[in-house]
Design an enzyme around this catalytic site. Structure first.
Site, PDB file in Angstrom:
ATOM      1  N   LYS A  70     -51.225 -57.871  19.909  1.00  0.00           N
ATOM      2  CA  LYS A  70     -50.254 -56.970  20.079  1.00  0.00           C
ATOM      3  C   LYS A  70     -50.057 -55.965  18.956  1.00  0.00           C
ATOM      4  CE  LYS A  70     -47.757 -61.103  21.105  1.00  0.00           C
ATOM      5  NZ  LYS A  70     -47.011 -62.134  20.337  1.00  0.00           N
ATOM      6  N   GLU A 111     -57.838 -50.716  17.372  1.00  0.00           N
ATOM      7  CA  GLU A 111     -57.340 -51.860  16.509  1.00  0.00           C
ATOM      8  C   GLU A 111     -56.319 -51.518  15.557  1.00  0.00           C
ATOM      9  OE1 GLU A 111     -57.209 -54.975  15.865  1.00  0.00           O
ATOM     10  OE2 GLU A 111     -59.138 -55.976  16.488  1.00  0.00           O
ATOM     11  N   ASP A 170     -60.554 -56.416   9.359  1.00  0.00           N
ATOM     12  CA  ASP A 170     -60.677 -57.315   8.108  1.00  0.00           C
ATOM     13  C   ASP A 170     -62.024 -57.984   8.106  1.00  0.00           C
ATOM     14  OD1 ASP A 170     -60.181 -58.863   5.864  1.00  0.00           O
ATOM     15  OD2 ASP A 170     -58.812 -60.204   6.810  1.00  0.00           O
ATOM     16  N   LYS A 213     -59.987 -52.880   5.897  1.00  0.00           N
ATOM     17  CA  LYS A 213     -60.040 -53.824   4.594  1.00  0.00           C
ATOM     18  C   LYS A 213     -61.476 -54.098   4.213  1.00  0.00           C
ATOM     19  CE  LYS A 213     -56.100 -56.797   4.390  1.00  0.00           C
ATOM     20  NZ  LYS A 213     -55.815 -58.245   4.747  1.00  0.00           N
ATOM     21  N   PHE A 227     -52.256 -58.904   2.101  1.00  0.00           N
ATOM     22  CA  PHE A 227     -51.906 -59.031   3.445  1.00  0.00           C
ATOM     23  C   PHE A 227     -50.502 -58.169   3.343  1.00  0.00           C
ATOM     24  CE2 PHE A 227     -49.388 -60.854   6.785  1.00  0.00           C
ATOM     25  CZ  PHE A 227     -50.353 -61.378   7.730  1.00  0.00           C
ATOM     26  N   ARG A 279     -43.244 -56.246  12.910  1.00  0.00           N
ATOM     27  CA  ARG A 279     -44.245 -55.318  13.636  1.00  0.00           C
ATOM     28  C   ARG A 279     -43.512 -53.776  13.763  1.00  0.00           C
ATOM     29  NH1 ARG A 279     -48.581 -58.411  15.993  1.00  0.00           N
ATOM     30  NH2 ARG A 279     -48.241 -60.389  16.553  1.00  0.00           N
TER      31      ARG A 279
END
Ligand code: 5GP
Length: 181
Positions: free
Chosen positions: A43, A99, A103, A131, A152, A165
């Site tokens: 999502k 995307e 990561d 990242k 994070f 989100r």
């Protein structure tokens, strides 16, 4: 209020908007006349995809996939499972995979291999965030919004336990949010 949970802001709404506009202009030029299929990975990519596609000024189509990588909330394990597949036949299509963040690169590697296996004419990757320090498999995006350090981050599609989100910027949560979870 969501703001009270945020320790620091990495990229503001204005910075995101400016970068998305530039990416849209670049993609419009690169894909003129190609009617690409823009594939969003649910999502997290939804806010970025919604803004990016409105900054692209050529014909395109959209489709969505939902995948889950097994693992904890903050570390992906590498195994990917398709929860929702595409509705569109990708054979011969120019795919722009959208995307939220790359990561380890495992999720994307899996998706790119799958799209190539299904005979897409081309597959390019656009990610809002990269990242680079987190990379486990070799995987580079063709279009990158911003680099982020190995922390994070939440917001602009990225969640912590399905929340945040809808933050219009990208930031880091205060440590007590995790401690109280
Ligand atoms: P990869 O397979 O590249 O390790 O993982 C990519 C996915 O992991 C992203 O689509 C996202 O869902 C999740 N992820 C990786 N880093 C972060 C992060 O800093 N914040 C959030 N919220 N999700 C992340």
């Amino acid at each position: 209020m969501l703001e009270k949970d945020i320790e620091k802001v990495f990229y503001s709404k204005e910075q995101l908007n400016e970068r998305v506009t530039a990416l849209g202009a670049q993609i419009s030029a690169d894909y003129a006349g190609k009617n690409p299929l823009v594939v969003g990975v649910l999502k997290g990519a939804v806010p970025f995809l919604a803004d990016l596609t409105r900054a692209i000024n050529i014909h395109l189509e959209m489709d969505f996939m939902d995948v889950s990588s097994y693992g904890s909330a903050t570390v992906s394990s590498g195994e990917v499972r398709i929860l929702k597949d595409l509705d569109t036949n990708v054979e011969g299509r120019h795919i722009i995979l959208v995307e939220d963040i790359i990561d380890s690169g495992r999720t994307l590697k899996y998706l790119v291999d799958m799209l190539k296996h299904r005979k897409a004419a081309s597959v390019k990757i656009v990610t809002m965030l990269d990242k680079p320090e987190g990379r486990v498999v070799e995987m580079e995006a063709d279009y990158v919004g911003f680099d982020v350090p190995n922390e994070f981050v939440v917001g602009y599609g990225l969640d912590y336990a399905e929340s945040y989100r809808n933050l219009p910027y990208i930031g880091v949560l205060k440590p007590e949010i995790y401690e109280n979870a």
